[in-house]
Design a protein around this motif. Structure first.
Motif, PDB file in Angstrom:
ATOM      1  N   MET A   1      -3.715   4.727 -10.662  1.00 49.30           N
ATOM      2  CA  MET A   1      -4.568   4.684  -9.642  1.00 49.30           C
ATOM      3  C   MET A   1      -3.648   4.908  -8.249  1.00 49.30           C
ATOM      4  SD  MET A   1      -7.788   2.365  -8.188  1.00 49.30           S
ATOM      5  CE  MET A   1      -6.748   0.835  -8.181  1.00 49.30           C
ATOM      6  N   THR A   2      -4.010   5.753  -7.473  1.00 51.82           N
ATOM      7  CA  THR A   2      -3.284   5.764  -6.024  1.00 51.82           C
ATOM      8  C   THR A   2      -4.291   5.375  -4.998  1.00 51.82           C
ATOM      9  OG1 THR A   2      -3.776   8.295  -5.749  1.00 51.82           O
ATOM     10  CG2 THR A   2      -1.531   7.529  -6.923  1.00 51.82           C
ATOM     11  N   SER A   3      -3.844   5.081  -3.908  1.00 52.20           N
ATOM     12  CA  SER A   3      -4.951   4.750  -2.978  1.00 52.20           C
ATOM     13  C   SER A   3      -3.809   4.469  -1.272  1.00 52.20           C
ATOM     14  CB  SER A   3      -5.674   3.544  -2.846  1.00 52.20           C
ATOM     15  OG  SER A   3      -4.866   2.421  -2.930  1.00 52.20           O
ATOM     16  N   THR A   4      -4.403   4.475  -0.388  1.00 50.99           N
ATOM     17  CA  THR A   4      -3.672   4.075   1.119  1.00 50.99           C
ATOM     18  C   THR A   4      -4.075   2.719   1.342  1.00 50.99           C
ATOM     19  OG1 THR A   4      -5.165   5.258   2.106  1.00 50.99           O
ATOM     20  CG2 THR A   4      -3.389   6.389   1.581  1.00 50.99           C
ATOM     21  N   VAL A   5      -3.101   2.030   2.094  1.00 49.61           N
ATOM     22  CA  VAL A   5      -3.702   0.671   2.544  1.00 49.61           C
ATOM     23  C   VAL A   5      -2.910   0.782   4.201  1.00 49.61           C
ATOM     24  CG1 VAL A   5      -3.699  -0.750   0.472  1.00 49.61           C
ATOM     25  CG2 VAL A   5      -1.257  -0.347   1.667  1.00 49.61           C
ATOM     26  N   ASP A   6      -3.919  -0.118   5.124  1.00 51.29           N
ATOM     27  CA  ASP A   6      -3.412  -0.101   6.348  1.00 51.29           C
ATOM     28  C   ASP A   6      -2.457  -1.474   6.604  1.00 51.29           C
ATOM     29  OD1 ASP A   6      -4.941   2.010   7.148  1.00 51.29           O
ATOM     30  OD2 ASP A   6      -6.836   0.538   7.480  1.00 51.29           O
ATOM     31  N   MET A   7      -1.249  -1.342   7.097  1.00 49.23           N
ATOM     32  CA  MET A   7      -0.145  -1.916   7.270  1.00 49.23           C
ATOM     33  C   MET A   7       0.167  -1.943   8.774  1.00 49.23           C
ATOM     34  SD  MET A   7       2.359  -1.660   3.946  1.00 49.23           S
ATOM     35  CE  MET A   7       2.665  -3.407   4.237  1.00 49.23           C
ATOM     36  N   LYS A   8       0.825  -3.013   9.226  1.00 51.82           N
ATOM     37  CA  LYS A   8       1.008  -2.940  10.616  1.00 51.82           C
ATOM     38  C   LYS A   8       2.584  -2.744  10.691  1.00 51.82           C
ATOM     39  CE  LYS A   8       0.959  -5.904  14.690  1.00 51.82           C
ATOM     40  NZ  LYS A   8       0.443  -7.231  15.345  1.00 51.82           N
ATOM     41  N   ASP A   9       2.906  -1.531  11.498  1.00 52.42           N
ATOM     42  CA  ASP A   9       4.152  -1.202  11.644  1.00 52.42           C
ATOM     43  C   ASP A   9       4.913  -2.218  12.509  1.00 52.42           C
ATOM     44  OD1 ASP A   9       6.667   0.025  12.437  1.00 52.42           O
ATOM     45  OD2 ASP A   9       5.756   1.906  12.867  1.00 52.42           O
ATOM     46  N   GLU A  10       5.932  -3.008  12.004  1.00 55.18           N
ATOM     47  CA  GLU A  10       6.704  -4.016  12.708  1.00 55.18           C
ATOM     48  C   GLU A  10       7.434  -3.586  13.819  1.00 55.18           C
ATOM     49  OE1 GLU A  10       9.018  -6.725  10.111  1.00 55.18           O
ATOM     50  OE2 GLU A  10       7.345  -6.530   8.583  1.00 55.18           O
ATOM     51  N   SER A  11       7.951  -2.597  13.861  1.00 54.43           N
ATOM     52  CA  SER A  11       8.898  -1.908  14.964  1.00 54.43           C
ATOM     53  C   SER A  11       8.004  -1.394  16.267  1.00 54.43           C
ATOM     54  CB  SER A  11       9.805  -0.768  14.667  1.00 54.43           C
ATOM     55  OG  SER A  11       8.918   0.114  14.204  1.00 54.43           O
ATOM     56  N   ARG A  12       6.665  -0.817  15.866  1.00 57.22           N
ATOM     57  CA  ARG A  12       5.788  -0.541  16.885  1.00 57.22           C
ATOM     58  C   ARG A  12       4.670  -1.292  17.023  1.00 57.22           C
ATOM     59  NH1 ARG A  12       6.341   5.455  14.804  1.00 57.22           N
ATOM     60  NH2 ARG A  12       8.551   6.007  15.174  1.00 57.22           N
ATOM     61  N   GLY A  13       4.474  -2.101  16.373  1.00 55.39           N
ATOM     62  CA  GLY A  13       3.203  -2.973  16.359  1.00 55.39           C
ATOM     63  C   GLY A  13       1.841  -2.344  16.395  1.00 55.39           C
ATOM     64  N   ARG A  14       1.917  -1.104  15.545  1.00 58.40           N
ATOM     65  CA  ARG A  14       0.365  -0.352  15.578  1.00 58.40           C
ATOM     66  C   ARG A  14       0.195  -0.350  13.851  1.00 58.40           C
ATOM     67  NH1 ARG A  14       1.859   5.648  16.830  1.00 58.40           N
ATOM     68  NH2 ARG A  14       2.911   6.026  15.140  1.00 58.40           N
ATOM     69  N   PRO A  15      -0.904  -0.158  13.537  1.00 55.69           N
ATOM     70  CA  PRO A  15      -1.392   0.035  12.219  1.00 55.69           C
ATOM     71  C   PRO A  15      -1.049   1.364  11.709  1.00 55.69           C
ATOM     72  CG  PRO A  15      -3.450  -0.062  13.455  1.00 55.69           C
ATOM     73  CD  PRO A  15      -2.285  -0.371  14.432  1.00 55.69           C
ATOM     74  N   VAL A  16      -0.534   1.381  10.530  1.00 52.17           N
ATOM     75  CA  VAL A  16      -0.182   2.736   9.872  1.00 52.17           C
ATOM     76  C   VAL A  16      -0.705   2.697   8.253  1.00 52.17           C
ATOM     77  CG1 VAL A  16       1.797   3.089  11.248  1.00 52.17           C
ATOM     78  CG2 VAL A  16       2.301   1.687   9.083  1.00 52.17           C
ATOM     79  N   GLN A  17      -0.937   3.844   7.815  1.00 54.02           N
ATOM     80  CA  GLN A  17      -1.331   3.896   6.243  1.00 54.02           C
ATOM     81  C   GLN A  17      -0.200   4.101   5.597  1.00 54.02           C
ATOM     82  OE1 GLN A  17      -4.572   6.766   5.986  1.00 54.02           O
ATOM     83  NE2 GLN A  17      -5.990   5.104   6.212  1.00 54.02           N
ATOM     84  N   LYS A  18       0.066   3.391   4.486  1.00 57.72           N
ATOM     85  CA  LYS A  18       0.891   3.429   3.652  1.00 57.72           C
ATOM     86  C   LYS A  18       0.277   4.003   2.313  1.00 57.72           C
ATOM     87  CE  LYS A  18       4.668   1.494   6.006  1.00 57.72           C
ATOM     88  NZ  LYS A  18       5.926   1.918   5.879  1.00 57.72           N
ATOM     89  N   ILE A  23      -0.127   1.068 -11.513  1.00 51.31           N
ATOM     90  CA  ILE A  23       0.252   1.483 -12.896  1.00 51.31           C
ATOM     91  C   ILE A  23      -0.145   0.163 -13.717  1.00 51.31           C
ATOM     92  CG2 ILE A  23       1.691   2.316 -14.536  1.00 51.31           C
ATOM     93  CD1 ILE A  23       3.567   3.081 -12.037  1.00 51.31           C
ATOM     94  N   VAL A  24      -1.131   0.725 -14.862  1.00 52.43           N
ATOM     95  CA  VAL A  24      -1.529  -0.473 -15.859  1.00 52.43           C
ATOM     96  C   VAL A  24      -1.042  -0.107 -17.261  1.00 52.43           C
ATOM     97  CG1 VAL A  24      -3.474  -1.494 -16.815  1.00 52.43           C
ATOM     98  CG2 VAL A  24      -3.548  -0.736 -14.331  1.00 52.43           C
TER      99      VAL A  24
END
Length: 51
Positions: A1-18, A23-24
């Motif tokens: 399964m694939t998806s995207t998650v929101d994470m905080k970019d440590e260098s810029r401090g803004r949210p980014v999607q990763k 895999i099961v």
């Protein structure tokens, strides 16, 4: 399964999607039998190499 998650970019401090991938794995009915055969074959090869 694939998806995207929101994470905080440590260098810029803004949210980014990763990208996220999940895999099961599952064992087949013959898994243990196949692994035992592979171990036996490897031991035979190693024995021949030492001769």
């Amino acid at each position: 399964m694939t998806s995207t998650v929101d994470m905080k970019d440590e260098s810029r401090g803004r949210p980014v999607q990763k990208a996220k991938i999940e895999i099961v794995l599952g064992k087949t009915e013959k898994f243990d039998e196949l692994m035992a055969a592979a171990v036996e074959a490897r031991e035979l090869r190693e024995g021949e190499e030492q001769s």
